[in-house]
Motif scaffolding. Structure first.
Motif, PDB file in Angstrom:
ATOM      1  N   ARG A   1      23.552 -60.485 102.202  1.00  0.00           N
ATOM      2  CA  ARG A   1      22.964 -59.535 103.156  1.00  0.00           C
ATOM      3  C   ARG A   1      21.487 -59.802 103.386  1.00  0.00           C
ATOM      4  NH1 ARG A   1      25.958 -54.337 100.439  1.00  0.00           N
ATOM      5  NH2 ARG A   1      28.033 -54.789 101.260  1.00  0.00           N
TER       6      ARG A   1
ATOM      7  N   ARG B   1      19.874 -62.621 102.948  1.00  0.00           N
ATOM      8  CA  ARG B   1      19.761 -63.904 103.652  1.00  0.00           C
ATOM      9  C   ARG B   1      19.999 -63.720 105.147  1.00  0.00           C
ATOM     10  NH1 ARG B   1      22.908 -66.636 100.556  1.00  0.00           N
ATOM     11  NH2 ARG B   1      24.813 -66.194 101.699  1.00  0.00           N
ATOM     12  N   HIS B   2      21.043 -62.971 105.505  1.00  0.00           N
ATOM     13  CA  HIS B   2      21.324 -62.711 106.925  1.00  0.00           C
ATOM     14  C   HIS B   2      20.209 -61.901 107.572  1.00  0.00           C
ATOM     15  CE1 HIS B   2      25.243 -64.544 107.188  1.00  0.00           C
ATOM     16  NE2 HIS B   2      25.658 -63.879 106.120  1.00  0.00           N
ATOM     17  N   ALA B   3      19.692 -60.908 106.863  1.00  0.00           N
ATOM     18  CA  ALA B   3      18.606 -60.090 107.405  1.00  0.00           C
ATOM     19  C   ALA B   3      17.373 -60.946 107.680  1.00  0.00           C
ATOM     20  CB  ALA B   3      18.267 -58.953 106.444  1.00  0.00           C
TER      21      ALA B   3
ATOM     22  N   HIS C   1      17.241 -64.238 108.234  1.00  0.00           N
ATOM     23  CA  HIS C   1      17.507 -65.166 109.327  1.00  0.00           C
ATOM     24  C   HIS C   1      17.556 -64.450 110.670  1.00  0.00           C
ATOM     25  CE1 HIS C   1      19.235 -68.516 106.548  1.00  0.00           C
ATOM     26  NE2 HIS C   1      18.026 -68.140 106.221  1.00  0.00           N
ATOM     27  N   ASP C   2      18.039 -63.192 110.665  1.00  0.00           N
ATOM     28  CA  ASP C   2      18.107 -62.413 111.910  1.00  0.00           C
ATOM     29  C   ASP C   2      16.733 -62.157 112.514  1.00  0.00           C
ATOM     30  OD1 ASP C   2      20.859 -62.312 111.794  1.00  0.00           O
ATOM     31  OD2 ASP C   2      20.951 -60.211 111.119  1.00  0.00           O
ATOM     32  N   ILE C   3      15.685 -62.139 111.670  1.00  0.00           N
ATOM     33  CA  ILE C   3      14.338 -61.922 112.207  1.00  0.00           C
ATOM     34  C   ILE C   3      13.498 -63.202 112.191  1.00  0.00           C
ATOM     35  CG2 ILE C   3      14.337 -59.454 111.699  1.00  0.00           C
ATOM     36  CD1 ILE C   3      12.482 -60.077 109.304  1.00  0.00           C
ATOM     37  N   GLY C   4      14.168 -64.327 112.046  1.00  0.00           N
ATOM     38  CA  GLY C   4      13.481 -65.618 112.164  1.00  0.00           C
ATOM     39  C   GLY C   4      12.853 -66.155 110.900  1.00  0.00           C
TER      40      GLY C   4
ATOM     41  N   ASP D   1      23.004 -53.923 105.809  1.00  0.00           N
ATOM     42  CA  ASP D   1      22.515 -55.030 106.629  1.00  0.00           C
ATOM     43  C   ASP D   1      21.430 -55.856 105.925  1.00  0.00           C
ATOM     44  OD1 ASP D   1      20.245 -53.437 106.810  1.00  0.00           O
ATOM     45  OD2 ASP D   1      20.254 -53.319 108.998  1.00  0.00           O
TER      46      ASP D   1
ATOM     47  N   SER E   1      18.349 -55.233 105.356  1.00  0.00           N
ATOM     48  CA  SER E   1      16.979 -55.106 105.855  1.00  0.00           C
ATOM     49  C   SER E   1      16.050 -54.402 104.860  1.00  0.00           C
ATOM     50  CB  SER E   1      16.953 -54.390 107.206  1.00  0.00           C
ATOM     51  OG  SER E   1      17.496 -53.091 107.095  1.00  0.00           O
TER      52      SER E   1
END
Length: 116
Positions: free
Chosen positions: A19, A21-23, A25-28, A88, A90
């Protein structure tokens, strides 16, 4: 930024690592990576981490983990007891960013600035 998430057996840490890691990557923040470990694998995994997120059920081991991490210049964060509700990632990511003083700029993709 290499983030190690530690729990007792590795199951819950796997979910938190995925989670966060995805968070990131989702914000760059592509230079943020996260991986799971266990209390038993910690001595080996510490060498590959800039930040260690410690599961709340390992609070009893926090002083020892902080001691071991200090020798490597690794930041340690005890996760709050409700961290598994951060679906998520975050909030977990923000804990990491606060701990390392990442106020929002996207850093270069260098692997680490910590001493060896």
């Amino acid at each position: 930024m290499r983030i190690l998430v530690v729990c007792g057996a590795g199951a819950s840490s796997t979910f938190v690592a995925q989670r966060v890691r995805h968070a990131a990557h989702d914000i760059g923040l592509m230079h943020y990576t996260a991986f799971a470990g266990t209390e038993l694998s910690l001595p080996i995994d510490l060498d590959a981490a800039d930040v260690v997120l410690v599961g709340p059920h390992l609070a009893h081991a926090l002083t020892r983990i902080e001691h071991d991490a200090a020798h490597r210049g690794t930041t340690v964060v005890l996760l709050p007891s409700d961290i598994f509700s951060d679906l998520d990632g975050s909030r977990t990511l923000q804990l990491v960013r606060d701990a390392v003083g990442d106020s929002g700029g996207i850093a270069p993709t260098a692997s680490s600035d910590r001493p060896t």
